[in-house]
Design an enzyme around this catalytic site. Structure first.
Site, PDB file in Angstrom:
ATOM      1  N   THR A 138      57.080 -14.207  46.830  1.00  0.00           N
ATOM      2  CA  THR A 138      57.868 -12.876  46.589  1.00  0.00           C
ATOM      3  C   THR A 138      57.395 -12.443  45.073  1.00  0.00           C
ATOM      4  O   THR A 138      57.930 -13.165  44.150  1.00  0.00           O
ATOM      5  CB  THR A 138      59.082 -12.646  46.910  1.00  0.00           C
ATOM      6  OG1 THR A 138      59.466 -13.071  48.182  1.00  0.00           O
ATOM      7  CG2 THR A 138      59.608 -11.279  46.554  1.00  0.00           C
TER       8      THR A 138
ATOM      9  N   LYS B 259      58.415  -5.442  51.304  1.00  0.00           N
ATOM     10  CA  LYS B 259      59.521  -6.650  51.148  1.00  0.00           C
ATOM     11  C   LYS B 259      60.377  -5.760  49.998  1.00  0.00           C
ATOM     12  O   LYS B 259      61.791  -5.927  50.457  1.00  0.00           O
ATOM     13  CB  LYS B 259      59.058  -7.827  50.585  1.00  0.00           C
ATOM     14  CG  LYS B 259      59.730  -8.648  50.007  1.00  0.00           C
ATOM     15  CD  LYS B 259      60.183 -10.168  50.670  1.00  0.00           C
ATOM     16  CE  LYS B 259      61.142 -10.837  50.076  1.00  0.00           C
ATOM     17  NZ  LYS B 259      62.012 -12.087  50.963  1.00  0.00           N
TER      18      LYS B 259
ATOM     19  N   LYS C 290      66.605 -11.307  42.174  1.00  0.00           N
ATOM     20  CA  LYS C 290      65.252 -11.382  41.887  1.00  0.00           C
ATOM     21  C   LYS C 290      64.479 -10.241  42.579  1.00  0.00           C
ATOM     22  O   LYS C 290      63.692  -9.389  41.891  1.00  0.00           O
ATOM     23  CB  LYS C 290      64.456 -12.721  42.527  1.00  0.00           C
ATOM     24  CG  LYS C 290      63.183 -12.822  42.263  1.00  0.00           C
ATOM     25  CD  LYS C 290      62.230 -13.976  43.000  1.00  0.00           C
ATOM     26  CE  LYS C 290      61.063 -13.785  42.926  1.00  0.00           C
ATOM     27  NZ  LYS C 290      60.043 -14.779  43.620  1.00  0.00           N
TER      28      LYS C 290
END
Ligand code: NAD
Length: 297
Positions: free
Chosen positions: A93, A168, A243
């Site tokens: 990611t 995402k 994050k």
């Protein structure tokens, strides 16, 4: 065809993902900077190699690394060693801008590329039930599909370079904001003398319904499988939510998007994750909201 895979980054996620590829019959040559991670992967049938050795005769190179700087740094090390036409699939990611840079560098070196971040956590990585969100050319997606299906249950092609990362972080921005909204509603309900169960029964079948409420309910009781019932052990760790919201905030600022709740959620989770880290589920933010409400009262 596509039977030899280089897998770089064999941590909490990459280790079990690589093991599932071995189980599915792929030859997997793996690399990690941490010897312990490499040893565990070797027990599962991954062949240890240096990063350059791993990619030399690979058909596909998969990376599962902490952040964009690790992916870009590694690509600079290994792109020259791979055969032209090798498919690079980055499952980490990372920032959308870094994902697009990775695509550009790999394409300039004659490689094919996809960004393919995942959701489903360590449990999904172990059980091969991850969801993959991919960005890149349709033909490259078709090539990668059987490989991704050996590690996951759902594989979606979201669009061109960076579209997987975009999907995402947009999804996780919804999740972060909705978890804060649900937590605030429970704390407000407490102050109004409303039981958790009553609020749950109404909201979970009314217009307040969402995953943060009906699956990952932040208070113990209404949903017995939610992390709140096991003292907020993850689940999806607070640090990972912080994050992902940070990446969403970067993208929103870069695109001048008026995402006020997303930006505020990023701030609240950054502060919460300072002490909760990877030890607490992201739904534990309800406790901070409750404590801070008490302080202000
Ligand atoms: P991790 O820290 O357990 O694993 C990362 C691994 O990469 C480590 O073993 C580290 O030694 C290795 N590494 C770093 N730089 C390297 C390099 N240059 N060469 C070789 N190895 C290198 O992290 P993780 O939990 O496995 O997460 C990996 C990625 O997956 C992250 O981008 C994370 O955001 C994402 N992700 C994690 C989860 C989760 O639940 N853990 C869920 C979804 C997505």
């Amino acid at each position: 065809m596509n039977r030899t895979v280089a897998f770089i980054g064999l941590g909490h996620m990459g280790g079990p993902m690589a093991a599932n590829l071995v189980k599915a019959g792929y030859r997997v040559r793996g690399h990690d900077l941490a010897t312990a991670a490499l040893d565990i992967a070797a027990e599962a049938g991954v062949e240890p190699a240096s990063s350059v050795q791993a990619v030399e005769d690979a058909d596909v190179v998969i990376t599962m690394l902490p952040a964009g700087r690790h992916v870009l740094g590694l690509y600079d090390e290994i792109l020259d060693a791979a055969r032209p036409g090798t498919l690079f699939v980055d499952c980490s990611t990372i920032d959308v801008a870094d994902a697009r840079s990775a695509h550009e560098r790999a394409t300039a070196a004659g490689m094919r590329t996809l960004d393919a971040p995942v959701s489903g956590g360590v449990v999904g990585a172990e059980a091969a039930t991850l969801t993959f969100m991919t960005g890149g050319e349709a033909a490259d997606f078709a090539t990668a599909r059987p490989l991704l299906e050996a590690m996951g249950r759902k594989v979606v092609h979201c669009g061109g370079a960076g579209a997987g990362q975009a999907a995402k972080i947009c999804n996780n921005m919804i999740l972060g904001v909705s978890m804060i909204a649900v937590s605030e509603a429970f704390v407000l309900g407490e102050s109004l003398g409303l039981s958790h169960q009553a609020l749950y029964e109404v909201a979970s079948t009314a217009s307040g319904q969402c995953w943060a409420l009906s699956v990952n309910c932040p208070v113990p009781g209404p949903v017995p499988t939610s992390p709140a019932n096991r003292d907020y052990r993850p689940g999806f760790a607070a640090a990972l939510m912080a994050k992902d919201l940070g990446l969403a905030a970067n993208a929103a600022k870069a695109g001048r998007v008026q995402a006020e709740l997303g930006l505020r959620a990023a701030e609240l989770y950054a502060s919460y994750a300072e002490h909760a880290g990877t030890a607490e589920d992201f739904s534990g933010i309800v406790r901070t909201i409750r404590e801070q409400s008490g302080e202000q009262a």
